[in-house]
Design a protein around this motif. Structure first.
Motif, mmCIF file in Angstrom:
data_model
loop_
_atom_site.group_PDB
_atom_site.id
_atom_site.type_symbol
_atom_site.label_atom_id
_atom_site.label_comp_id
_atom_site.label_asym_id
_atom_site.label_seq_id
_atom_site.Cartn_x
_atom_site.Cartn_y
_atom_site.Cartn_z
ATOM 1 N N ASN A 105 0.900 -0.975 -0.137
ATOM 2 C CA ASN A 105 0.142 -0.103 -0.020
ATOM 3 C C ASN A 105 1.065 1.096 0.225
ATOM 4 N N PHE A 106 0.687 1.981 -0.723
ATOM 5 C CA PHE A 106 1.377 3.429 -1.105
ATOM 6 C C PHE A 106 0.467 4.486 -0.008
ATOM 7 N N PHE A 107 1.304 5.337 0.815
ATOM 8 C CA PHE A 107 0.779 6.342 1.800
ATOM 9 C C PHE A 107 1.509 7.433 1.675
ATOM 10 N N SER A 108 0.740 8.286 2.257
ATOM 11 C CA SER A 108 1.281 9.834 2.762
ATOM 12 C C SER A 108 0.897 10.124 4.140
ATOM 13 N N TYR A 109 1.795 11.028 4.699
ATOM 14 C CA TYR A 109 1.387 11.238 6.327
ATOM 15 C C TYR A 109 1.619 12.700 6.384
ATOM 16 N N TYR A 110 0.837 13.520 6.779
ATOM 17 C CA TYR A 110 1.009 14.980 7.140
ATOM 18 C C TYR A 110 1.063 15.066 8.557
ATOM 19 N N PRO A 111 2.229 15.551 8.977
ATOM 20 C CA PRO A 111 2.339 15.785 10.397
ATOM 21 C C PRO A 111 1.762 17.051 10.984
ATOM 22 N N ASP A 112 1.432 17.978 10.299
ATOM 23 C CA ASP A 112 0.590 19.250 10.720
ATOM 24 C C ASP A 112 -0.863 18.733 11.142
ATOM 25 N N HIS A 113 -1.347 17.636 10.385
ATOM 26 C CA HIS A 113 -2.685 17.609 10.968
ATOM 27 C C HIS A 113 -2.827 16.074 11.598
ATOM 28 N N GLU A 114 -1.841 15.318 11.513
ATOM 29 C CA GLU A 114 -1.759 13.860 11.909
ATOM 30 C C GLU A 114 -2.478 13.276 11.087
ATOM 31 N N LEU A 115 -2.466 13.223 9.625
ATOM 32 C CA LEU A 115 -3.397 12.990 8.766
ATOM 33 C C LEU A 115 -2.893 11.786 7.943
ATOM 34 N N LEU A 116 -3.296 10.652 7.766
ATOM 35 C CA LEU A 116 -2.977 9.678 6.841
ATOM 36 C C LEU A 116 -3.899 9.379 5.560
#
Length: 305
Positions: A105-116
């Motif tokens: 699975n490819f994923f991205s994660y945004y620390p500013d929002h704790e968003l996956l």
């Protein structure tokens, strides 16, 4: 080799930390899900962790601008299927000793929002399995809760909308201490655990023919209970019918259908997705839902460096 284009689904999740047991506190100091990703990104080769016949690991985790990109790998080394063709013979797949069947699975994660943002692949893993893997690197456990669209959740919690019926199917956490004492969810979970069951399907409705509000409507606590289960990501089905108190208009909500997701077209080179194309798809999915993300998280820190 010519490339073709496939349609994929990208789901959105909120990353949180929760205690692994009731003895563990909730003060995690500066620890966040993004700090776990940062720890893993500093390792040359993050470890693989075993679960049943599978090994799981994160590969090619990088911080690019304000988000991480990575690949979550599931490697199967046991009960390998045979290869064959319609009407033809069967043969073993020739694998080296440490090799197995690999899905990702490819994923991205945004620390500013704790968003996956997590690419859905039914042959690979789920966001909950990624949370299990990340929990190996922290004292509290990681959970990824599905993000509901802002409007349905607002409508569910509106004070002028009374619950007439609800139908839910859920597989809640085994530890009842995740719910506050004396709540409906806590009591239901204790009943479920006492029966040795692993899931529950409930259909509850008020008496639509009655004019007595105490009989016509369910308790408003039920709305909070459903929202609490949604936040835990435990619901497999969640359909609620609300009644507008002045007009008596019935408003059906399907909270599972209203989870946030994005459909993207991605280039595939032969049998495999092109990693750079998957990163573009993840970015496109983020920008498609950017306004809703800002509304939910209340932050304007969304521009990529």
């Amino acid at each position: 080799m010519d490339a073709d284009v496939r349609t994929i689904t990208i789901d959105f999740f909120s990353g949180k930390l929760r205690p692994k047991n009731k003895k563990q506190g909730t003060d995690y100091s500066d620890l966040t899900v993004s700090s776990i990703f940062r720890k893993i990104a500093l390792q040359d080769q993050p470890p693989a962790h075993e679960n049943g016949p599978y090994l799981f690991e994160i590969r090619r985790l990088i911080l690019s601008g304000k988000r991480y990109f990575g690949e979550f790998i599931k490697l199967r080394r046991d009960q390998i299927p045979l290869a064959g063709a319609p009407g033809g013979s069967e043969r073993d797949l020739e694998l080296e000793e440490q090799e197995g069947l690999l899905e990702k699975n490819f994923f991205s994660y945004y620390p500013d929002h704790e968003l996956l943002l997590f690419h859905k692949n039914g042959h690979a893993s789920s966001a909950s399995r990624l949370a299990w893997y990340l929990s190996k690197f922290s004292e509290p456990r990681v959970v990824f809760d599905s993000i509901l669209q802002p409007d349905p959740l607002r409508r569910l919690m509106r004070g002028d909308l009374n619950p007439r019926s609800l139908e839910i199917r859920f597989a809640p956490p085994s530890n009842a201490d995740f719910f506050p004492a004396e709540t409906w969810n806590r009591k239901i979970l204790e009943i479920l655990n006492g029966s040795a069951g692993i899931s529950m399907h409930l259909h509850i409705r008020g008496d639509g023919k009655s004019r007595d509000p105490t009989r016509r409507f369910l308790s408003k606590d039920m709305k909070r209970a459903v929202a609490e289960l949604c936040e835990l990501g435990a619901l497999k089905k969640a359909q609620v019918t609300l009644e507008e108190q002045d007009t008596e208009e019935l408003i059906p909500l399907d909270l599972i259908h209203d989870r946030m997701y994005s459909i993207q077209d991605v280039e595939k080179q032969g049998r495999y997705f092109v990693p750079t194309a998957m990163r573009v798809a993840l970015d496109n999915a983020y920008h498609e839902k950017r306004d809703q993300i800002i509304e939910i998280f209340g932050s304007d820190q969304d521009k990529l460096a």
